[in-house]
Design a protein around this motif. Structure first.
Motif, PDB file in Angstrom:
ATOM      1  N   GLN A  85      35.840  43.486  31.847  1.00  0.00           N
ATOM      2  CA  GLN A  85      35.578  42.772  33.092  1.00  0.00           C
ATOM      3  C   GLN A  85      36.862  42.158  33.636  1.00  0.00           C
ATOM      4  OE1 GLN A  85      32.893  39.820  31.604  1.00  0.00           O
ATOM      5  NE2 GLN A  85      31.106  41.131  31.820  1.00  0.00           N
ATOM      6  N   ILE A  86      36.963  42.130  34.961  1.00  0.00           N
ATOM      7  CA  ILE A  86      38.076  41.466  35.644  1.00  0.00           C
ATOM      8  C   ILE A  86      37.475  40.620  36.758  1.00  0.00           C
ATOM      9  CG2 ILE A  86      40.154  41.763  37.051  1.00  0.00           C
ATOM     10  CD1 ILE A  86      40.512  44.504  35.727  1.00  0.00           C
ATOM     11  N   ARG A  87      37.942  39.388  36.864  1.00  0.00           N
ATOM     12  CA  ARG A  87      37.534  38.498  37.962  1.00  0.00           C
ATOM     13  C   ARG A  87      38.771  38.023  38.695  1.00  0.00           C
ATOM     14  NH1 ARG A  87      32.188  36.697  37.597  1.00  0.00           N
ATOM     15  NH2 ARG A  87      31.242  37.096  35.574  1.00  0.00           N
ATOM     16  N   ALA A  88      38.660  37.916  40.012  1.00  0.00           N
ATOM     17  CA  ALA A  88      39.729  37.346  40.839  1.00  0.00           C
ATOM     18  C   ALA A  88      39.051  36.536  41.940  1.00  0.00           C
ATOM     19  CB  ALA A  88      40.597  38.445  41.442  1.00  0.00           C
ATOM     20  N   ASN A  89      39.230  35.226  41.892  1.00  0.00           N
ATOM     21  CA  ASN A  89      38.569  34.328  42.831  1.00  0.00           C
ATOM     22  C   ASN A  89      39.607  33.569  43.640  1.00  0.00           C
ATOM     23  OD1 ASN A  89      36.189  35.181  41.653  1.00  0.00           O
ATOM     24  ND2 ASN A  89      36.133  33.469  40.233  1.00  0.00           N
ATOM     25  N   VAL A  90      39.428  33.581  44.953  1.00  0.00           N
ATOM     26  CA  VAL A  90      40.360  32.919  45.856  1.00  0.00           C
ATOM     27  C   VAL A  90      39.593  31.883  46.667  1.00  0.00           C
ATOM     28  CG1 VAL A  90      42.004  33.227  47.736  1.00  0.00           C
ATOM     29  CG2 VAL A  90      41.703  35.044  46.041  1.00  0.00           C
TER      30      VAL A  90
ATOM     31  N   VAL B  43      34.861  42.961  38.798  1.00  0.00           N
ATOM     32  CA  VAL B  43      34.894  44.392  38.504  1.00  0.00           C
ATOM     33  C   VAL B  43      34.524  44.565  37.031  1.00  0.00           C
ATOM     34  CG1 VAL B  43      36.311  46.475  38.413  1.00  0.00           C
ATOM     35  CG2 VAL B  43      36.704  44.787  40.206  1.00  0.00           C
ATOM     36  N   GLN B  44      33.685  45.555  36.738  1.00  0.00           N
ATOM     37  CA  GLN B  44      33.232  45.773  35.363  1.00  0.00           C
ATOM     38  C   GLN B  44      33.191  47.267  35.064  1.00  0.00           C
ATOM     39  OE1 GLN B  44      29.931  43.359  33.660  1.00  0.00           O
ATOM     40  NE2 GLN B  44      28.795  45.261  33.792  1.00  0.00           N
ATOM     41  N   PHE B  45      33.565  47.626  33.835  1.00  0.00           N
ATOM     42  CA  PHE B  45      33.487  49.010  33.370  1.00  0.00           C
ATOM     43  C   PHE B  45      32.885  49.027  31.969  1.00  0.00           C
ATOM     44  CE2 PHE B  45      35.069  52.579  30.889  1.00  0.00           C
ATOM     45  CZ  PHE B  45      34.706  53.640  31.706  1.00  0.00           C
TER      46      PHE B  45
ATOM     47  N   GLY C 188      38.089  40.013  30.542  1.00  0.00           N
ATOM     48  CA  GLY C 188      37.152  39.872  29.437  1.00  0.00           C
ATOM     49  C   GLY C 188      36.871  41.218  28.804  1.00  0.00           C
ATOM     50  N   TYR C 189      36.595  41.199  27.496  1.00  0.00           N
ATOM     51  CA  TYR C 189      36.292  42.428  26.767  1.00  0.00           C
ATOM     52  C   TYR C 189      35.228  42.131  25.722  1.00  0.00           C
ATOM     53  CZ  TYR C 189      36.726  46.338  23.562  1.00  0.00           C
ATOM     54  OH  TYR C 189      36.447  47.408  22.753  1.00  0.00           O
TER      55      TYR C 189
ATOM     56  N   GLU D 163      29.920  54.850  32.124  1.00  0.00           N
ATOM     57  CA  GLU D 163      31.196  55.391  32.590  1.00  0.00           C
ATOM     58  C   GLU D 163      31.354  55.201  34.097  1.00  0.00           C
ATOM     59  OE1 GLU D 163      31.671  59.373  31.123  1.00  0.00           O
ATOM     60  OE2 GLU D 163      32.084  58.651  29.096  1.00  0.00           O
ATOM     61  N   THR D 164      30.924  54.036  34.561  1.00  0.00           N
ATOM     62  CA  THR D 164      31.076  53.707  35.974  1.00  0.00           C
ATOM     63  C   THR D 164      31.788  52.371  36.110  1.00  0.00           C
ATOM     64  OG1 THR D 164      28.927  52.616  36.046  1.00  0.00           O
ATOM     65  CG2 THR D 164      28.981  54.927  36.697  1.00  0.00           C
TER      66      THR D 164
END
Length: 177
Positions: free
Chosen positions: A130-135, A147-149, A111-112, A154-155
């Motif tokens: 944003q990145i999501r990975a669900n298992v 995960v988000q930036f 996502g952006y 800047e973190t």
């Protein structure tokens, strides 16, 4: 949304009106929304270093158009544009997302969001990725990762949650931030 302070004075009112919403047989959607908002600030608000929203009452209206493909597909996407008034200036948002459902056991997404804000006190642009990975190992065991930036702090933020349903009503969580 209606938010009041402890003395029942209104601080925020937000609503969403949808004059157009189309859902095709395929499940794809097109939405057009109008978002009126009211904000009452009793204290100045630092929206950005060196950019402060002064005390006062603010009424503004934003519009949004969103196109989203059906979630039933292995790959689906979202594209949205939102813009309009924002306090004493304007704000324009562009949002994009892509989701991949590899199987019933794995879903990943990107996502952006870019927000461009133009106020009398200053101009700035924020970027959020944003990145999501669900298992899902089984109906009782899953592992969710986010995960988000953003360019302001800047973190990189991470949230990883492992869940195990031992018995219905008894769950064990391991969370790492």
């Amino acid at each position: 949304v209606l938010i009041t302070d402890l003395n029942d004075r209104v601080e925020t009112v937000q609503s969403t009106l949808q004059p157009l919403g189309i859902v095709w047989d395929s499940g794809d959607e097109l939405k057009v929304e109008v978002k009126p908002q009211y904000e009452r600030l009793d204290q100045p608000f630092d929206i950005q270093p060196g950019i402060q929203i002064p005390v006062g009452e603010y009424d503004f209206v934003r519009g949004r158009i969103q196109l989203e493909s059906a979630l039933k597909r292995p790959v689906s996407g979202l594209l949205a544009f939102e813009g309009g008034e924002f306090f004493d200036g304007t704000r324009t948002d562009v949002e994009a997302g892509l989701t991949w459902r590899q199987s019933r056991h794995f879903t990943g997404s990107l996502g952006y969001l870019q927000s461009h804000v133009d106020l009398p006190q200053g101009i700035f642009t924020t970027h959020l990725g944003q990145i999501r990975a669900n298992v899902a190992f089984s109906p009782d065991v899953d592992w969710l990762n986010f995960v988000q930036f953003d360019n302001e702090s800047e973190t990189i933020g991470l949230n990883s949650r492992f869940r195990w349903i031992v018995h219905p009503g008894e769950e064990v969580f391991l969370v790492w931030n």
